[in-house]
Enzyme design. Structure first.
Site, PDB file in Angstrom:
ATOM      1  N   ARG A 210       0.734  -1.066   0.031  1.00 17.21           N
ATOM      2  CA  ARG A 210      -0.054  -0.287  -0.075  1.00 17.21           C
ATOM      3  C   ARG A 210       0.947   1.428  -0.350  1.00 17.21           C
ATOM      4  O   ARG A 210       1.954   1.054   0.629  1.00 17.21           O
ATOM      5  CB  ARG A 210      -0.625  -0.283   0.971  1.00 17.21           C
ATOM      6  CG  ARG A 210      -2.133  -1.277   1.180  1.00 17.21           C
ATOM      7  CD  ARG A 210      -2.760  -1.188   1.836  1.00 17.21           C
ATOM      8  NE  ARG A 210      -3.961   0.155   2.538  1.00 17.21           N
ATOM      9  CZ  ARG A 210      -4.826   0.252   2.305  1.00 17.21           C
ATOM     10  NH1 ARG A 210      -5.288  -1.067   0.856  1.00 17.21           N
ATOM     11  NH2 ARG A 210      -5.824   1.154   2.400  1.00 17.21           N
TER      12      ARG A 210
ATOM     13  N   HIS B 206      -2.801 -22.437  34.196  1.00 17.44           N
ATOM     14  CA  HIS B 206      -2.932 -23.510  33.442  1.00 17.44           C
ATOM     15  C   HIS B 206      -4.383 -24.380  33.430  1.00 17.44           C
ATOM     16  O   HIS B 206      -5.539 -24.251  34.002  1.00 17.44           O
ATOM     17  CB  HIS B 206      -2.198 -24.517  34.531  1.00 17.44           C
ATOM     18  CG  HIS B 206      -1.806 -26.232  33.976  1.00 17.44           C
ATOM     19  ND1 HIS B 206      -1.282 -26.402  33.063  1.00 17.44           N
ATOM     20  CD2 HIS B 206      -2.388 -26.822  34.569  1.00 17.44           C
ATOM     21  CE1 HIS B 206      -1.789 -27.771  32.127  1.00 17.44           C
ATOM     22  NE2 HIS B 206      -2.139 -27.994  33.473  1.00 17.44           N
TER      23      HIS B 206
HETATM   24  P1  FAD Z   1      -7.208   4.256   7.199  1.00 21.57           P
HETATM   25  O1  FAD Z   1      -7.298   3.889   7.746  1.00 21.57           O
HETATM   26  O2  FAD Z   1      -7.071   4.651   5.419  1.00 21.57           O
HETATM   27  O3  FAD Z   1      -8.706   5.970   6.744  1.00 21.57           O
HETATM   28  C1  FAD Z   1      -8.136   7.199   6.349  1.00 21.57           C
HETATM   29  C2  FAD Z   1      -9.558   7.883   5.717  1.00 21.57           C
HETATM   30  O4  FAD Z   1      -9.241   8.962   5.680  1.00 21.57           O
HETATM   31  C3  FAD Z   1     -10.515   7.442   4.801  1.00 21.57           C
HETATM   32  O5  FAD Z   1     -11.580   7.003   5.526  1.00 21.57           O
HETATM   33  C4  FAD Z   1     -10.327   8.340   3.914  1.00 21.57           C
HETATM   34  O6  FAD Z   1     -11.327   8.077   2.693  1.00 21.57           O
HETATM   35  C5  FAD Z   1     -10.375   8.965   4.211  1.00 21.57           C
HETATM   36  N1  FAD Z   1      -9.697  10.468   3.867  1.00 21.57           N
HETATM   37  C6  FAD Z   1      -7.933  10.188   2.974  1.00 21.57           C
HETATM   38  N2  FAD Z   1      -8.393  11.725   1.896  1.00 21.57           N
HETATM   39  C7  FAD Z   1      -9.298  12.194   3.248  1.00 21.57           C
HETATM   40  C8  FAD Z   1      -9.286  13.604   3.177  1.00 21.57           C
HETATM   41  N3  FAD Z   1      -8.434  14.771   1.474  1.00 21.57           N
HETATM   42  N4  FAD Z   1     -10.384  13.792   3.368  1.00 21.57           N
HETATM   43  C9  FAD Z   1     -11.124  13.339   4.055  1.00 21.57           C
HETATM   44  N5  FAD Z   1     -11.302  12.105   4.421  1.00 21.57           N
HETATM   45  C10 FAD Z   1      -9.890  11.674   3.541  1.00 21.57           C
HETATM   46  N6  FAD Z   1      -4.179  -3.773   9.927  1.00 21.57           N
HETATM   47  C11 FAD Z   1      -3.888  -4.274  11.124  1.00 21.57           C
HETATM   48  O7  FAD Z   1      -3.097  -2.984  12.145  1.00 21.57           O
HETATM   49  N7  FAD Z   1      -4.458  -5.553  12.223  1.00 21.57           N
HETATM   50  C12 FAD Z   1      -5.084  -5.726   9.805  1.00 21.57           C
HETATM   51  O8  FAD Z   1      -5.303  -7.593  10.725  1.00 21.57           O
HETATM   52  C13 FAD Z   1      -5.042  -5.642   9.587  1.00 21.57           C
HETATM   53  N8  FAD Z   1      -5.635  -5.660   8.624  1.00 21.57           N
HETATM   54  C14 FAD Z   1      -6.196  -5.709   6.835  1.00 21.57           C
HETATM   55  C15 FAD Z   1      -6.481  -6.080   6.488  1.00 21.57           C
HETATM   56  C16 FAD Z   1      -6.744  -5.694   4.458  1.00 21.57           C
HETATM   57  C17 FAD Z   1      -7.916  -6.361   3.758  1.00 21.57           C
HETATM   58  C18 FAD Z   1      -5.980  -4.462   4.591  1.00 21.57           C
HETATM   59  C19 FAD Z   1      -6.906  -3.517   3.455  1.00 21.57           C
HETATM   60  C20 FAD Z   1      -5.073  -3.385   5.331  1.00 21.57           C
HETATM   61  C21 FAD Z   1      -5.668  -4.462   6.936  1.00 21.57           C
HETATM   62  N9  FAD Z   1      -4.802  -3.503   8.034  1.00 21.57           N
HETATM   63  C22 FAD Z   1      -4.110  -3.896   9.704  1.00 21.57           C
HETATM   64  C23 FAD Z   1      -4.043  -2.532   7.816  1.00 21.57           C
HETATM   65  C24 FAD Z   1      -5.124  -1.043   8.786  1.00 21.57           C
HETATM   66  O9  FAD Z   1      -6.008  -1.143   7.923  1.00 21.57           O
HETATM   67  C25 FAD Z   1      -4.296   0.551   8.448  1.00 21.57           C
HETATM   68  O10 FAD Z   1      -3.270   0.257   8.844  1.00 21.57           O
HETATM   69  C26 FAD Z   1      -5.468   1.480   8.605  1.00 21.57           C
HETATM   70  O11 FAD Z   1      -6.971   1.260   8.807  1.00 21.57           O
HETATM   71  C27 FAD Z   1      -4.969   2.618   8.819  1.00 21.57           C
HETATM   72  O12 FAD Z   1      -5.427   3.518   9.089  1.00 21.57           O
HETATM   73  P2  FAD Z   1      -4.687   5.347   8.890  1.00 21.57           P
HETATM   74  O13 FAD Z   1      -6.474   6.088  10.349  1.00 21.57           O
HETATM   75  O14 FAD Z   1      -4.257   5.467   9.207  1.00 21.57           O
HETATM   76  O15 FAD Z   1      -5.592   5.035   7.252  1.00 21.57           O
HETATM   77  P1  NAD Z   2       3.017  -6.205   2.028  1.00 24.50           P
HETATM   78  O1  NAD Z   2       3.848  -5.378   2.116  1.00 24.50           O
HETATM   79  O2  NAD Z   2       2.551  -6.677   3.624  1.00 24.50           O
HETATM   80  O3  NAD Z   2       3.040  -7.507   0.392  1.00 24.50           O
HETATM   81  C1  NAD Z   2       3.534  -7.418  -0.139  1.00 24.50           C
HETATM   82  C2  NAD Z   2       4.673  -8.380  -1.652  1.00 24.50           C
HETATM   83  O4  NAD Z   2       4.164  -8.480  -2.451  1.00 24.50           O
HETATM   84  C3  NAD Z   2       5.656  -8.757  -0.838  1.00 24.50           C
HETATM   85  O5  NAD Z   2       6.090  -9.815   0.086  1.00 24.50           O
HETATM   86  C4  NAD Z   2       6.639  -8.042  -1.396  1.00 24.50           C
HETATM   87  O6  NAD Z   2       7.686  -8.512  -1.979  1.00 24.50           O
HETATM   88  C5  NAD Z   2       5.044  -8.642  -2.668  1.00 24.50           C
HETATM   89  N1  NAD Z   2       5.866  -7.711  -4.216  1.00 24.50           N
HETATM   90  C6  NAD Z   2       6.097  -6.910  -3.883  1.00 24.50           C
HETATM   91  N2  NAD Z   2       5.735  -6.107  -6.015  1.00 24.50           N
HETATM   92  C7  NAD Z   2       5.593  -7.369  -7.050  1.00 24.50           C
HETATM   93  C8  NAD Z   2       5.238  -7.250  -7.569  1.00 24.50           C
HETATM   94  N3  NAD Z   2       5.453  -7.131  -9.055  1.00 24.50           N
HETATM   95  N4  NAD Z   2       5.167  -8.756  -7.480  1.00 24.50           N
HETATM   96  C9  NAD Z   2       5.149 -10.368  -7.029  1.00 24.50           C
HETATM   97  N5  NAD Z   2       5.476  -9.885  -5.799  1.00 24.50           N
HETATM   98  C10 NAD Z   2       5.474  -8.290  -5.739  1.00 24.50           C
HETATM   99  O7  NAD Z   2       1.878  -5.818   1.517  1.00 24.50           O
HETATM  100  P2  NAD Z   2       0.450  -5.930   1.279  1.00 24.50           P
HETATM  101  O8  NAD Z   2       0.619  -7.442   1.926  1.00 24.50           O
HETATM  102  O9  NAD Z   2       0.021  -5.406   0.480  1.00 24.50           O
HETATM  103  O10 NAD Z   2      -0.273  -5.294   2.674  1.00 24.50           O
HETATM  104  C11 NAD Z   2      -0.189  -3.925   2.290  1.00 24.50           C
HETATM  105  C12 NAD Z   2      -0.275  -3.160   4.446  1.00 24.50           C
HETATM  106  O11 NAD Z   2      -1.307  -3.621   5.172  1.00 24.50           O
HETATM  107  C13 NAD Z   2       1.084  -4.014   4.720  1.00 24.50           C
HETATM  108  O12 NAD Z   2       2.157  -2.565   4.736  1.00 24.50           O
HETATM  109  C14 NAD Z   2       0.477  -4.515   6.266  1.00 24.50           C
HETATM  110  O13 NAD Z   2       1.158  -3.442   7.595  1.00 24.50           O
HETATM  111  C15 NAD Z   2      -1.169  -3.810   6.388  1.00 24.50           C
HETATM  112  N6  NAD Z   2      -1.866  -5.383   6.392  1.00 24.50           N
HETATM  113  C16 NAD Z   2      -1.836  -6.041   7.373  1.00 24.50           C
HETATM  114  C17 NAD Z   2      -2.346  -6.936   8.421  1.00 24.50           C
HETATM  115  C18 NAD Z   2      -2.221  -7.721   9.002  1.00 24.50           C
HETATM  116  O14 NAD Z   2      -1.940  -6.704  10.131  1.00 24.50           O
HETATM  117  N7  NAD Z   2      -2.861  -8.461   9.922  1.00 24.50           N
HETATM  118  C19 NAD Z   2      -3.374  -7.581   7.395  1.00 24.50           C
HETATM  119  C20 NAD Z   2      -3.343  -6.896   5.965  1.00 24.50           C
HETATM  120  C21 NAD Z   2      -2.624  -5.756   5.899  1.00 24.50           C
END
Ligand code: FAD
Ligand code: NAD
Length: 478
Positions: free
Chosen positions: A279, A451
């Site tokens: 991301r 435990h």
């Molecule tokens: P965001 O959650 O992205 O929120 C930002 C908000 O700001 C959004 O609603 C956006 O629309 C709004 N915004 C942006 N620009 C503007 C603007 N100019 N005006 C008004 N609103 C705006 N992290 C974990 O710790 N555990 C997990 O299990 C986990 N699982 C994940 C699974 C997936 C599939 C994905 C995609 C991510 C996951 N993550 C996880 C990562 C986590 O979602 C992010 O780290 C977290 O949401 C970031 O929080 P944030 O508040 O910085 O931004």
């Molecule tokens: P990531 O950085 O975890 O993994 C991306 C993977 O894609 C890496 O292994 C990278 O080497 C590979 N990659 C990059 N370019 C590629 C290409 N062209 N072809 C093949 N492989 C390629 O990123 P993500 O899985 O997209 O997750 C994004 C972010 O969301 C992470 O930073 C993660 O911390 C957060 N997230 C967290 C959780 C959690 O905490 N459980 C769950 C989902 C997402």
């Protein structure tokens, strides 16, 4: 409409909404602007985490895990079932209901704490002025004493696999499939690739994961990564390392992917393709040219250790700034900034940010890996305890994995904890607390654990650092 605030937060994801609630709790007049719209086109709070990230993915991970348990493992513990079937639309609907309940909960928390929720786009102007453009109606300029930017992140896209919103999707699309794809491709064996790959694999897809790097999970402990690769492969994830995707073409029957590996050019057909290659910070339209906020060389908003940007009284938190893109990291930053604005002096301990991958077994860690310590030349001791020797894991019929604790060789201070196994996501909290309080492995060893619990494996690993584990034969310490 009110246009003067002590604090304006832009973004209501976990970093922004926690900052807004805390600021309001501390007596600061606070507004939080967010532009996200839900599937029904109505404004939603909670950002990526609640709507398209942590929560919906865990709802599907939990549901798909229960399906595998019922189908493959209930008989082992003496439960007979009839034919176990899945209902994907019902699963997706339940996930949506969980999301709705939680995002509605943030709206109630805003109301209860006196935070004004403003649905629309925020843009930082010069000074602490913010232009607010509601979804309907004219833009207004608002003034604040302090601004907190929390706009989050969006998926990285790659030219070799352009999203079409149907056959080629990002993580958001992969949470909405209405049926189990027969063949599923995933680009990226990172956290999202493994979690969402696991969901659809458990539900019956043949999943192939294409990863560019030669190494699997390089950020995790080596042994954890090795065990995980073996286990996930056994579960049916076909993880191909060292691959380079060249092209993905959508046709009538799905997607044709061309990629290269060590043996040369390869072609693969799948029904759906998930692109999960990381991301990137989301700053589009966020800053006026004279906002005074700068970006770093990787496109993140530049901040110091206290999340202050280069513009006076403007802070940035969460995925849009350096550090791991994790909800809890952003939450802690949001709270720190709100408290500092109110005159308190908390800090975020960036050495104690836990990471979790919610596969089965789960993977979790905090602190340093052995590889990092070897590279820096720090001397350390290791204690490791397998769940195969845990009574509770045996009772639960789930004994894969281990707990590893790494402690400083001189001071015995815990430097890192790495877990692969059942409920690693919960167990890692014990390690985080110990490390927050600068505990030694001996401190943890002297602590009483109930435990039978999985936590006893953490206790035994701590005892093992000095060669004193009880429920395994200790390796002789030098
Ligand atoms: P965001 O959650 O992205 O929120 C930002 C908000 O700001 C959004 O609603 C956006 O629309 C709004 N915004 C942006 N620009 C503007 C603007 N100019 N005006 C008004 N609103 C705006 N992290 C974990 O710790 N555990 C997990 O299990 C986990 N699982 C994940 C699974 C997936 C599939 C994905 C995609 C991510 C996951 N993550 C996880 C990562 C986590 O979602 C992010 O780290 C977290 O949401 C970031 O929080 P944030 O508040 O910085 O931004
Ligand atoms: P990531 O950085 O975890 O993994 C991306 C993977 O894609 C890496 O292994 C990278 O080497 C590979 N990659 C990059 N370019 C590629 C290409 N062209 N072809 C093949 N492989 C390629 O990123 P993500 O899985 O997209 O997750 C994004 C972010 O969301 C992470 O930073 C993660 O911390 C957060 N997230 C967290 C959780 C959690 O905490 N459980 C769950 C989902 C997402």
């Amino acid at each position: 409409m009110e246009t003067n605030y002590d604090v304006i937060v832009i973004g209501a994801g976990p970093a922004g909404y926690e900052a807004a609630i805390r600021a309001s709790q501390l007596g600061l007049k606070t507004a939080c602007i967010d532009k996200s719209l839900g599937l029904d086109g109505k404004p939603v709070l909670g950002g990526t985490c609640l709507n398209w990230g942590c929560i919906p993915s865990k709802a599907l991970l939990d549901a798909s895990h229960k399906y595998v348990e019922a189908k493959d493992h209930f008989a082992e513990i003496g439960i007979k079932t009839g034919k176990v079937e899945i209902d994907v639309p019902a699963m997706i609907e339940r996930k949506a209901a969980v999301v709705k309940q939680l995002t509605g909960g943030i709206a109630s928390l805003f109301q209860g704490n006196g935070v004004d929720a403003l649905a629309g786009t925020g843009k930082l102007l010069s000074g602490c002025n913010v232009e607010f453009s509601p979804h309907e109606g004219d833009a207004v300029v608002m003034e604040a004493e302090h601004v907190i930017l929390a706009p989050g992140s969006v998926p990285v896209d790659i030219g070799a696999a352009p999203l079409d919103g149907d056959a080629i999707v990002d993580s958001t699309g992969a949470l909405e499939f209405d049926a189990v794809p027969k063949r599923l491709g995933v680009i990226g064996a990172g956290v999202i690739g493994l979690e969402l790959g696991s969901v659809w694999s458990r539900l019956g897809s043949e999943v192939v994961v294409l990863e560019a790097l030669d190494e699997f999970l390089p950020m995790a402990d080596d042994r954890v990564a090795r065990d995980a690769l073996k286990t996930f492969s056994k579960q049916g994830l076909d993880i191909r390392l060292g691959t380079r995707v060249i092209e993905s073409v959508v046709g009538k029957k799905g997607v044709t992917i061309k990629y290269q590996d060590k043996d040369g050019d390869q072609t693969m057909e799948v029904d759906k393709l998930i692109v999960a290659v990381g991301r990137r910070p989301y700053t589009q339209g966020l800053l006026a040219p004279d906002s005074g906020v700068n970006l770093d060389e990787r496109g993140f908003l530049y901040v110091n250790d206290l999340c202050a940007t280069d513009a006076p009284n403007v802070y940035a938190v969460g995925d849009v700034v350096r550090g791991p893109m994790l909800a809890h990291k952003g939450m802690e930053e949001g709270i720190m900034v709100a408290e500092r604005i109110a005159g308190h002096k908390p800090l975020v301990n960036y050495d104690c940010v836990p990471s979790v991958i919610y596969t089965h077994p789960e993977i979790a860690w905090v602190g340093k890996t052995e590889a990092e310590l070897k590279a820096s030349g720090e001397a350390y001791n290791v204690g490791q305890f397998p769940f195969a020797a845990s009574g509770r894991a045996m009772a639960a019929n789930d004994t894969d994995g281990f707990v590893k604790i790494i402690a400083d060789a001189q001071t015995d201070r815990i430097l890192g904890v790495h877990i692969i196994g059942l409920q690693a996501s919960e167990l890692i909290a014990q390690a985080v607390i110990a490390m927050e309080f600068d505990a030694s492995a001996e401190d943890l060893g002297l602590t009483m654990f109930a435990h039978p619990t999985l936590g006893e494996a953490v206790h035994e690993a701590a005892l093992g650092v000095s060669g004193n584990a009880i429920h395994m034969v200790n390796r002789k310490k030098k």
